[in-house]
Motif scaffolding. Structure first.
Motif: not given
Lengths: 350, 350
Positions: A176-178, A207, A241, A287, B151-154
């Motif tokens: 689950d990468y951005d 996250p 998130m 964020q 990961v996404r959201g970091y």
């Protein structure tokens, strides 16, 4: 302390709903049949409500499209996102069960290193039925698993832990990468099976991914609002998130636990990184304000229920993040609407 | 972000000492020969100084017994414990290297699930040379390992992490349990190989075990004091715990990282639980005061070096734990003596 975990016996059939947001036929359920068929499914159909979604035979389900959302919630339907998987929280709202498991429709059954298919739901239930340990770190991971315990130096008074509110599962194959990381590492796959469940310590944010997630609806349900995303909103892919940050500060305030680690699912398909970048880019810089905000949130001790905490949090969002973008004013209002809808649909027995 | 970790190439031969406290012949080194032989060993002989300790041929080592401790430190030798593995910190004090790896003499080379012997030292070095992530939790564990990332959201601003001060390794076979748990579960063995390295978040305490431990002496050395234990003291088996609690609050204050997880060693022999209970029992109840103390410690922002932090901590120990038992007054004084000895033996270049 390991004993309780080995005595946990799924399936808890009458106490758990599976919530699936989707825009397509649910053929992926075929692979999950041995694990999901005993449970009730709440399918939240996103996008065009006139489209027919095919559900494989033999599943016990209810399916709600946007027309149903509007009909059931009336003006409060505005708090439920459209054209975004954030719509899944509608399923959380209308469930009457104690536990929720939610999964994306591109997630399949993973295998453990011995080649055995992983019953993700059973592991989530075990995670939720055993305590968390948010007040002190246990170096041998979950002390409530078979073959493990609290190590030397773990204070005895803290060993009863805290009730577990959230179980966050992971993903093999597509991580689950951005979008920026997807673009930089298009070929990276997660092949590492880490055989651990751990508690995310009190005071630490994480996250939370909605792809493979379970929670105790009675303990934390009202905080599992996935925000305003997708259609008509300036942002996407921050739904889970947002829910995770809100839920974690409330769990910390109420001394509830959040676990992460097992179970793994097999995430089959990376979403388009260019589309994702468009959805994410505002989130990526917002964020940088959102995280310090959540890290510094202090909820008043008078807030003793999730609803009270959430209402307070909505005020703080408006007050402290409103200057970042008018979006947060709207989001704070939606948080209030969500809680009103929750209380309407989930009246507390007098 | 995974790239740096894969480029780390041990052995760092001239920058690391291996510290081994012992009372017996070091036959266990035979098994470690392929991994340890390139390094310098500092052997701290505990107990009767007239006894001769045999060290296998071919190792580069210095061996210090109690007479050496007394000769080198004079009156300050009082801060070094006797008849307890806490004496190992004498080795930390006299080393001139940047990194320390310390290991117990009943710890052998473990195997990973593929059957390959684990080079524990190489993994510790990799842990120490890559950043920690104490400010936010990464659900895919160490983002600096090959095949992993944030990961996404970091938040991107937090991805540079913090310099790693401590690498805490784990144990297969005999887990590091306290005496009550040993008594209750005499047959429990740790057979679970968890393929993860993780950062212990800022603000979270953990039970640091000295059995398989590495640290950056330049970053955190002065805080790695193992306290007053064993001969003439009311307590034992809390030496590493004490060091861990002190070091963690100082790492948190100075924005340094602490990792735990890989590497595993094979811990061969459980110590006698009845003897352990005698050593531990005061610690088990004192700990109920010690942990809240460390959880609430706030170091003044004027403290910008480990030495300053440690001196301040010694004052707080005297002030806040002195009422628990007069032992803590003595321990606080010993902490001051330790820092004086550290500064004497490790003068800062002008």
């Amino acid at each position: 302390m390991a004993q309780p975990s080995t005595q946990v016996s799924p399936p808890l059939k009458d106490e758990l709903d599976i919530v699936i947001p989707t825009i397509r036929n649910l053929d992926f359920l075929e692979m999950w049949r041995p694990f999901f068929q005993p449970y009730h499914l709440i399918i939240v159909q996103d996008g065009d409500p006139s489209k027919t979604i095919r559900v494989p035979d033999g599943f016990d389900y209810e399916l709600h499209n946007r027309n149903d959302v509007n009909r059931l919630l009336g003006p409060k339907a505005s708090c439920i996102s459209f054209k975004d998987s954030a719509c899944r929280c509608f399923g959380f709202l209308i469930s009457k069960k104690k536990y929720i498991f939610t999964i994306d429709d591109d997630c399949f059954v993973a295998k453990d290193p011995s080649g055995k298919e992983i019953n993700a739901l059973a592991q989530h239930i075990q995670n939720l039925l055993t305590p968390s340990t948010p007040f002190f770190f246990n170096t041998l991971y979950d002390p409530f698993r078979g073959g493990a315990d609290f190590v030397r130096g773990y204070p005895f008074s803290l060993r009863s832990g805290a009730p577990t509110a959230i179980s966050h599962g992971l993903w093999l194959n597509i991580p689950d990468y951005d979008a920026p990381t997807q673009l930089v590492k298009p070929l990276e796959r997660n092949t590492r099976y880490v055989d651990a469940v751990m508690t995310i310590p009190k005071g630490t944010l994480f996250p939370m991914c909605g792809m493979n997630l379970a929670f105790n609806r009675e303990l934390i349900g009202p905080a599992m609002y996935f925000g305003l995303m997708g259609d008509g909103q300036p942002i996407g892919r921050y739904d889970d998130m947002w829910a995770g940050w809100c839920a974690k500060v409330i769990c910390d305030h109420l001394s509830l636990g959040v676990k992460t680690g097992l179970p793994y699912i097999w995430h089959s398909k990376a979403s388009n990184p260019f589309v994702n970048l468009k959805k994410e880019y505002k989130g990526i810089y917002w964020q940088e304000d959102i995280i310090p905000f959540f890290q510094s949130v202090v909820l008043p001790k008078e807030c003793t229920t999730v609803q009270q905490c959430y209402a307070e949090l909505s005020k703080l969002v408006k007050e402290k993040l409103g200057h970042v973008d008018p979006y947060f004013q709207k989001l704070a209002d939606a948080m209030v609407t969500w809680i009103e809808a929750w209380e309407e649909l989930n009246p507390v027995a007098q």
